[in-house]
Each structure stands twice: as C-alpha cells, then as structure tokens.
Write a protein that holds these residues in place. Structure first.
Motif, PDB file in Angstrom:
ATOM      1  N   ALA A   1       0.835  -1.197   0.000  1.00  0.00           N
ATOM      2  CA  ALA A   1       0.000   0.000   0.000  1.00  0.00           C
ATOM      3  C   ALA A   1       0.874   1.252   0.000  1.00  0.00           C
ATOM      4  CB  ALA A   1      -0.927   0.019   1.215  1.00  0.00           C
ATOM      5  N   HIS A   2       0.438   2.243  -0.762  1.00  0.00           N
ATOM      6  CA  HIS A   2       1.039   3.573  -0.765  1.00  0.00           C
ATOM      7  C   HIS A   2       0.013   4.538  -0.174  1.00  0.00           C
ATOM      8  CE1 HIS A   2       3.389   1.434  -3.802  1.00  0.00           C
ATOM      9  NE2 HIS A   2       4.353   2.311  -3.610  1.00  0.00           N
ATOM     10  N   VAL A   3       0.430   5.381   0.751  1.00  0.00           N
ATOM     11  CA  VAL A   3      -0.495   6.217   1.513  1.00  0.00           C
ATOM     12  C   VAL A   3      -0.292   7.696   1.184  1.00  0.00           C
ATOM     13  CG1 VAL A   3      -1.215   6.955   3.822  1.00  0.00           C
ATOM     14  CG2 VAL A   3      -0.607   4.551   3.401  1.00  0.00           C
ATOM     15  N   LEU A   4      -1.382   8.374   0.872  1.00  0.00           N
ATOM     16  CA  LEU A   4      -1.425   9.837   0.784  1.00  0.00           C
ATOM     17  C   LEU A   4      -2.127  10.325   2.041  1.00  0.00           C
ATOM     18  CD1 LEU A   4      -0.953  12.425  -0.962  1.00  0.00           C
ATOM     19  CD2 LEU A   4      -3.273  12.084  -1.845  1.00  0.00           C
ATOM     20  N   HIS A   5      -1.398  11.003   2.924  1.00  0.00           N
ATOM     21  CA  HIS A   5      -1.941  11.371   4.235  1.00  0.00           C
ATOM     22  C   HIS A   5      -2.931  12.527   4.097  1.00  0.00           C
ATOM     23  CE1 HIS A   5      -1.348  13.595   8.271  1.00  0.00           C
ATOM     24  NE2 HIS A   5      -2.300  12.691   8.389  1.00  0.00           N
ATOM     25  N   LEU A   6      -4.212  12.222   4.370  1.00  0.00           N
ATOM     26  CA  LEU A   6      -5.259  13.237   4.285  1.00  0.00           C
ATOM     27  C   LEU A   6      -6.201  13.231   5.477  1.00  0.00           C
ATOM     28  CD1 LEU A   6      -6.219  12.904   0.511  1.00  0.00           C
ATOM     29  CD2 LEU A   6      -4.972  14.783   1.581  1.00  0.00           C
ATOM     30  N   ARG A   7      -6.008  12.310   6.408  1.00  0.00           N
ATOM     31  CA  ARG A   7      -6.875  12.238   7.587  1.00  0.00           C
ATOM     32  C   ARG A   7      -6.031  11.982   8.831  1.00  0.00           C
ATOM     33  NH1 ARG A   7     -12.360  11.145   6.019  1.00  0.00           N
ATOM     34  NH2 ARG A   7     -12.968  11.434   8.190  1.00  0.00           N
ATOM     35  N   GLY A   8      -6.354  12.701   9.910  1.00  0.00           N
ATOM     36  CA  GLY A   8      -5.717  12.449  11.190  1.00  0.00           C
ATOM     37  C   GLY A   8      -4.468  13.274  11.422  1.00  0.00           C
ATOM     38  N   SER A   9      -3.973  13.209  12.647  1.00  0.00           N
ATOM     39  CA  SER A   9      -2.815  14.005  13.057  1.00  0.00           C
ATOM     40  C   SER A   9      -1.495  13.367  12.665  1.00  0.00           C
ATOM     41  CB  SER A   9      -2.853  14.223  14.581  1.00  0.00           C
ATOM     42  OG  SER A   9      -2.893  12.970  15.266  1.00  0.00           O
ATOM     43  N   HIS A  10      -1.522  12.095  12.242  1.00  0.00           N
ATOM     44  CA  HIS A  10      -0.292  11.433  11.838  1.00  0.00           C
ATOM     45  C   HIS A  10      -0.587  10.503  10.657  1.00  0.00           C
ATOM     46  CE1 HIS A  10      -2.225   8.340  14.318  1.00  0.00           C
ATOM     47  NE2 HIS A  10      -1.492   7.461  13.651  1.00  0.00           N
ATOM     48  N   THR A  11       0.461  10.153   9.942  1.00  0.00           N
ATOM     49  CA  THR A  11       0.319   9.265   8.790  1.00  0.00           C
ATOM     50  C   THR A  11       0.131   7.821   9.259  1.00  0.00           C
ATOM     51  OG1 THR A  11       1.734  10.695   7.442  1.00  0.00           O
ATOM     52  CG2 THR A  11       1.415   8.434   6.683  1.00  0.00           C
ATOM     53  N   GLN A  12      -0.938   7.201   8.801  1.00  0.00           N
ATOM     54  CA  GLN A  12      -1.229   5.813   9.141  1.00  0.00           C
ATOM     55  C   GLN A  12      -0.572   4.891   8.117  1.00  0.00           C
ATOM     56  OE1 GLN A  12      -3.075   4.233  11.763  1.00  0.00           O
ATOM     57  NE2 GLN A  12      -2.057   2.482  10.789  1.00  0.00           N
ATOM     58  N   LYS A  13       0.404   4.112   8.565  1.00  0.00           N
ATOM     59  CA  LYS A  13       1.067   3.194   7.654  1.00  0.00           C
ATOM     60  C   LYS A  13       0.127   2.053   7.260  1.00  0.00           C
ATOM     61  CE  LYS A  13       5.831   4.029   9.149  1.00  0.00           C
ATOM     62  NZ  LYS A  13       7.083   3.393   9.655  1.00  0.00           N
ATOM     63  N   GLN A  14       0.321   1.586   6.053  1.00  0.00           N
ATOM     64  CA  GLN A  14      -0.433   0.435   5.556  1.00  0.00           C
ATOM     65  C   GLN A  14       0.521  -0.496   4.820  1.00  0.00           C
ATOM     66  OE1 GLN A  14      -4.336   0.728   3.854  1.00  0.00           O
ATOM     67  NE2 GLN A  14      -4.467   2.919   4.277  1.00  0.00           N
ATOM     68  N   PRO A  15       0.109  -1.762   4.699  1.00  0.00           N
ATOM     69  CA  PRO A  15      -1.087  -2.436   5.217  1.00  0.00           C
ATOM     70  C   PRO A  15      -1.141  -2.428   6.743  1.00  0.00           C
ATOM     71  CG  PRO A  15       0.001  -3.774   3.539  1.00  0.00           C
ATOM     72  CD  PRO A  15       0.954  -2.687   3.913  1.00  0.00           C
ATOM     73  N   MET A  16      -2.370  -2.398   7.278  1.00  0.00           N
ATOM     74  CA  MET A  16      -2.571  -2.495   8.723  1.00  0.00           C
ATOM     75  C   MET A  16      -2.694  -3.974   9.108  1.00  0.00           C
ATOM     76  SD  MET A  16      -5.238   0.684   9.328  1.00  0.00           S
ATOM     77  CE  MET A  16      -5.947   0.793   7.685  1.00  0.00           C
ATOM     78  N   VAL A  17      -2.088  -4.324  10.231  1.00  0.00           N
ATOM     79  CA  VAL A  17      -2.088  -5.714  10.689  1.00  0.00           C
ATOM     80  C   VAL A  17      -2.527  -5.762  12.147  1.00  0.00           C
ATOM     81  CG1 VAL A  17      -0.717  -7.804  10.996  1.00  0.00           C
ATOM     82  CG2 VAL A  17      -0.166  -6.220   9.133  1.00  0.00           C
ATOM     83  N   ASP A  18      -3.428  -6.690  12.451  1.00  0.00           N
ATOM     84  CA  ASP A  18      -3.833  -6.903  13.840  1.00  0.00           C
ATOM     85  C   ASP A  18      -2.948  -7.988  14.449  1.00  0.00           C
ATOM     86  OD1 ASP A  18      -5.675  -6.601  16.142  1.00  0.00           O
ATOM     87  OD2 ASP A  18      -6.190  -8.678  15.640  1.00  0.00           O
ATOM     88  N   ASN A  19      -2.259  -7.635  15.509  1.00  0.00           N
ATOM     89  CA  ASN A  19      -1.302  -8.570  16.115  1.00  0.00           C
ATOM     90  C   ASN A  19      -1.980  -9.806  16.697  1.00  0.00           C
ATOM     91  OD1 ASN A  19       0.900  -6.920  15.506  1.00  0.00           O
ATOM     92  ND2 ASN A  19       0.638  -5.723  17.389  1.00  0.00           N
ATOM     93  N   GLU A  20      -3.235  -9.658  17.138  1.00  0.00           N
ATOM     94  CA  GLU A  20      -3.920 -10.777  17.780  1.00  0.00           C
ATOM     95  C   GLU A  20      -4.441 -11.793  16.776  1.00  0.00           C
ATOM     96  OE1 GLU A  20      -7.779 -11.551  20.710  1.00  0.00           O
ATOM     97  OE2 GLU A  20      -6.782  -9.594  20.710  1.00  0.00           O
ATOM     98  N   THR A  21      -5.120 -11.297  15.723  1.00  0.00           N
ATOM     99  CA  THR A  21      -5.740 -12.203  14.755  1.00  0.00           C
ATOM    100  C   THR A  21      -4.861 -12.475  13.538  1.00  0.00           C
ATOM    101  OG1 THR A  21      -6.826 -10.398  13.558  1.00  0.00           O
ATOM    102  CG2 THR A  21      -8.019 -11.360  15.427  1.00  0.00           C
ATOM    103  N   GLY A  22      -3.913 -11.576  13.271  1.00  0.00           N
ATOM    104  CA  GLY A  22      -3.106 -11.690  12.067  1.00  0.00           C
ATOM    105  C   GLY A  22      -3.799 -11.180  10.827  1.00  0.00           C
ATOM    106  N   ASP A  23      -4.997 -10.576  10.977  1.00  0.00           N
ATOM    107  CA  ASP A  23      -5.738 -10.029   9.833  1.00  0.00           C
ATOM    108  C   ASP A  23      -4.968  -8.860   9.223  1.00  0.00           C
ATOM    109  OD1 ASP A  23      -7.570 -11.895  10.543  1.00  0.00           O
ATOM    110  OD2 ASP A  23      -9.239 -10.503  10.843  1.00  0.00           O
ATOM    111  N   ILE A  24      -5.107  -8.710   7.906  1.00  0.00           N
ATOM    112  CA  ILE A  24      -4.408  -7.662   7.160  1.00  0.00           C
ATOM    113  C   ILE A  24      -5.430  -6.819   6.413  1.00  0.00           C
ATOM    114  CG2 ILE A  24      -2.695  -7.194   5.372  1.00  0.00           C
ATOM    115  CD1 ILE A  24      -1.436  -9.913   6.025  1.00  0.00           C
ATOM    116  N   PHE A  25      -5.268  -5.480   6.463  1.00  0.00           N
ATOM    117  CA  PHE A  25      -6.252  -4.559   5.889  1.00  0.00           C
ATOM    118  C   PHE A  25      -5.543  -3.513   5.049  1.00  0.00           C
ATOM    119  CE2 PHE A  25      -9.532  -1.032   6.897  1.00  0.00           C
ATOM    120  CZ  PHE A  25     -10.318  -1.385   5.804  1.00  0.00           C
TER     121      PHE A  25
END
Length: 547
Positions: free
Chosen positions: A24-48
């Motif tokens: 994923a390539h991110v263009l920061h347009l929402r929030g106070s900081h840049t959200q890196k992607q892909p997002m990963v949940d450490n508990e389930t291992g799901d990727i978004f």
C-alpha cells in the motif's frame, strides 16, 4: 507517497502453497499522523489495505485516521459475528473506498469498491495460479477490453487482462478451498440493493432510493406553468414567483453544503497560506456552485485553488489567429473566477491556475496517461483522461488582477484534495440524451432515462478518473455523489430538477441553476453544458487514423 509498506505471508492447504503479498502507498489526508499500511492486527493476524474516506456512519475526529478506526470497527464486529463481519461493518459507513481484507482464521480474502464506484480497483488473472488486485494496472498485462462494471459472471478474467472490479457488491474469496490451480479463485459476492428490492440481499441496502418518477402531492402548479414567454427569455428570476420551487432550492443547498463540509473540514492544515482544497474549474454551473458553497464553509482567510485547463489542438490551431489557449472553458473559467471574486467572496484569495498544455506535452505524456486509463481504452477515455491529468497536476500560471488588466505568473498547485462536479449531469438532466428522451417521449421517457443514468453511475468512469487524479498525489472528491445528495435528489420530483420545455442552458439542471442564481451567480447559472473534452479542446487532436 507519505508512506509505503509491504507484507508477505504464506498459507498451506495440504500440498498447495498460497503466497500472499500486500502492498500500500499512503497519501496522508486524515488524522494528526500518517497511518502506515497495510494495517495488521497482532492478535488475529488479519491484514487490511484501505483506500478511501469515511464521511458518515462512523465518528471520526479531525485528529483520527478513518482507516484505523474502520479497522477497529471491523475487528470488533468480527468478534460478535465471525462470518459476516465485513458485510455488517461496511453497511454502516458512507464514503468512497476500495479495500482488500485478509481474514487469516477463516482464510478468506475480501475485496470491494464502494457502491457508487468512486475509487478504482482492478483485478487481473494473469495466469491460472496468480490473481492481482490493484488500484492501477501495470505493464505486465493488457486490458481485457471490457467496459467497467460490465455484466460479468466473474470479476476474474480467466483469459488474462485487467478488469475494473464491478461496484455495488462485496466479494469474498475462500482461499481455504484453493488446493490446486483449478480450484483457485472460488468466491461469493454480496450485492447492494435498494430497500425492499431484494430481501435476500437486504444486509447491504443502498442509503438512497430509486429516482422518483411521480410528481409531489404538495405541488400546486403544473410543470412549466410560468409565463410561456419565459421559455424563450430564460429569466431565472421569474422562478422566484413560484413558491413551490423555494423549498427544493433550499433542500439542495443544505444537502450539497453538508456534503462539501464533510469533504473538506477534516483535511490536515498544511500551513498558513497553503490551500487545502482545489476545484477543477471550467466555470460551469456544477463547479462554480461547489465553489460558492465552499466559500460559506471555509474561513475567508483560506485560499482556494481553481484549476482551469486548455490544450493546443493542432487541428483547430491551423484555422484560427486567436490565442490557441482561448478555448471555451478558458473563457468561462475566467468569467466564473471574476464572479467569485466580485459577487461571492471578495476577501478570499481565489487562485485561478490556468494550465496551458502544448501539443508537445501531450505527446510526451500520452503513453503514461494511456497506462493509467487501463482498462479504459477508448478515444473518449483518452480525451477526458488527458484533461483531468493535466488539470489535477496543477502546473500552470496564476492569474491576478491589476486594475483592469490581467497578469500571469508561473505557479504549481498545492492543494491535495480536489473537488469535482461529477454526478450532477446524471441526476439533474445535464446530458443531451436527456433532452432527446424528452423530445422522444416526454416526461415518461425522460424519467426513465434519468433513473437508468443514476442506477449505472457505479458502472461509469469514476474508477478511471480516480486513477488519473491519484497519479498526481491528489485525491478526487465528488460532492454531488455523497449519499445524502443522491438521496435528496432521487426523492425530488422530476419537473423540479429539470424542465426541457425551457431552452438549452436553462431547462437542464434547472434546480442547480436556480440555486446558483440564488447564490448570486447570475452569469454562470445560465451557461449551457459542455463536455470537458470539448471545452478544453482535447477532442479530435489527431487525424482519424490515429484513433
């Protein structure tokens, strides 16, 4: 991009091995900081992987990142409903998006575009054992040649080639069933539908209804009941004497203002004097109404960029002695800019950026633009794509007034969010085919044509436009295609949106023209519809054999 990352993982199904790569390539347009992607949940291992904006359905503070909040919502929903958690989560939100979600436990791969198709997502079955899902096509495979959102038995083309993923549905691929190349690619699709249309798929209900074809019970006057002289004179001020119009004008103003506010107020501040918002600006009634309403939302101290594009067309340049960039959209663009400066908000810095495109630049970039267009590949796609690409790039001349004279200086646009007027013509009768439908069969044929146009917005060219604009590190947002605007206009009686008994430049998009007139845009409110490829002169730049 502001951030980029990749994640690789492997699944074993018996003797079969499935290799998954997420990037994923991110263009920061929402929030106070840049959200890196892909997002990963450490508990389930799901990727978004998320490419979108949430404008309604989820509380997102200006300091929050909507993608991160949506990931949290998905995970919480999954804890309660591990099977249909994606369906339940996405049925709550409104906004443009494309996403890919890997459910590690269930071994399911979910992917979709939003129900209006406002973001690009392509698929490519380049071989029997490889599936590509991407926002843009690469050079490794050619287009399938199919139209976006066509009637497909599968979003995966077994013959290879890129396809635009059909919108108005969410796909789920069961990777646990993929034990060989022959079984790779089994999927289920969940379709969006109108309320009450299909009870079996009611879990994904569109947030707006079908375009109404019936007149309002509260209207006391008949369609077009003004003085017949108005049909020729086209005096929009005459409509002020018909009281039933006012509530519809005010309703459109409220819905459109809410849409614009949601699309601009969360954009991070880039510093004093740096514009956050730009508008692709021909001076026509769609874009100038957006600009006028935007002026009521943003502080007057905040500049707004207006990007106006014009092309050197060698076929037409041979037959004129005028400035080759004095195309129709340039003339209406300057006129509209002056209206904004004098009638709407004289204190604001309206930055008119005139983008002049010599034919040599067209030749230099046409291969790049053609690649971005894939799988859209017609001559018209190229004409529109060039206009959008150069306009959104924003490299041109800043126009300023010095007394009665106009001065220009080199300028490059800074706004990272661009507002576009797409969706107004389909909903308000702006195309020539709408007038043709009226001539052919009156209100009945016109109503059916409008209903059909709104139904197929998701299958038109918004994915193409998203690819073009995004290539310039900008994000396109469409105020006329917000769910609340579509919901409002779909419920407005047909003859309160358009009346083809009036002349061209009045009868089509009549309700929007009345709003523009009420806002003070007396000149722009009466401009006839002109397609961008003709207004900017990108159409018919080459001989017919070059098509």
């Amino acid at each position: 991009p502001d951030a980029h990352d990749e994640i690789c993982t492997t699944l074993l199904n018996g003797e079969a091995q499935i290799n998954l790569k997420f990037g994923a390539h991110v263009l920061h347009l929402r929030g106070s900081h840049t959200q890196k992607q892909p997002m990963v949940d450490n508990e389930t291992g799901d990727i978004f992987c998320w490419n979108g904006e949430i404008f309604d359905g989820l509380d997102v503070d200006c300091s929050d990142n909507d993608g991160a909040l949506l990931f949290d919502l998905i995970l919480k929903t999954k804890a309660d409903n591990p099977v249909e958690f994606i369906i339940r989560a996405f049925s709550k939100i409104e906004g443009p998006y494309a996403f890919v979600y890997f459910d590690r436990q269930q071994r399911n791969l979910w992917f979709a575009r939003d129900y209006l198709g406002r973001r690009s997502l392509l698929v490519n079955r380049s071989s029997t054992n490889t599936l590509l899902i991407s926002s843009v096509a690469d050079n490794s495979a050619t287009s399938s040649g199919g139209e976006e959102g066509g009637e497909l038995s599968s979003p995966i083309n077994s013959n290879g080639g890129w396809l635009e993923l059909p919108a108005q549905r969410i796909y789920c691929m069961d990777l646990g069933l993929a034990t060989s190349a022959e079984t790779f690619g089994s999927f289920v699709e969940y379709q969006w539908s109108y309320s009450g249309e299909n009870e079996d798929s009611g879990r994904l209900t569109l947030p707006f209804g079908q375009v109404t074809l019936e007149p309002s019970d509260t209207d006391t006057d008949e369609p077009g009941s003004l003085d017949p002289a108005c049909y020729q004179l086209g005096d929009l001020a005459q409509f002020q004497h018909v009281g039933e119009w006012q509530s519809y004008i005010d309703g459109l103003e409220q819905a459109l203002s809410e849409s614009i506010r949601a699309r601009v107020m969360s954009i991070p501040d880039q510093g004093a004097g740096v514009p956050r918002v730009g508008i692709l600006f021909s001076g026509g009634v769609d874009c100038i109404t957006i600009a006028a309403l935007l002026a009521r939302i943003l502080p007057s101290s905040e500049p707004v960029e207006l990007f106006n594009v014009a092309f050197e067309n060698p076929r037409q340049a041979k037959n004129t002695k005028q400035n080759i960039y004095d195309v129709p959209d340039r003339k209406t663009g300057r006129s509209g800019w002056l209206e904004l400066c004098t009638k709407i908000d004289a204190q604001r810095d309206w930055r008119l950026v005139e983008v002049d495109v010599p034919y040599s630049l067209v030749l230099e970039y046409q291969a790049h633009i053609r690649q971005l267009l894939e799988p859209s590949a017609t001559v018209m796609d190229m004409s529109i794509g060039m206009a959008l690409w150069f306009a959104s790039r924003g490299e041109g001349s800043l126009v300023t007034r010095s007394g009665e004279s106009i001065e220009r200086q080199e300028y490059c646009g800074r706004a990272r969010v661009l507002l576009l007027g797409m969706g107004a013509d389909e909903q308000l009768g702006g195309y020539s085919r709408h007038r043709s439908a009226w001539d052919r069969g009156g209100a009945q044929d016109l109503g059916q044509e409008i209903r059909l146009d709104v139904q197929r917005i998701a299958t038109r060219n918004l994915g193409r436009d998203d690819r073009i604009v995004s290539d310039n590190s900008k994000e396109a947002r469409y105020p006329f295609l917000a769910a609340n605007v579509v919901r409002y206009l779909s419920a407005v009686p047909l003859h309160r949106k358009m009346d083809m008994r009036y002349q061209r430049g009045i009868g089509e998009k009549l309700l929007l023209r009345l709003l523009a007139h009420q806002l003070g845009l007396t000149q722009a409110s009466m401009l006839a519809k002109r397609a961008i490829q003709f207004g900017a002169r990108t159409a018919k730049m080459e001989s017919s054999r070059a098509k």
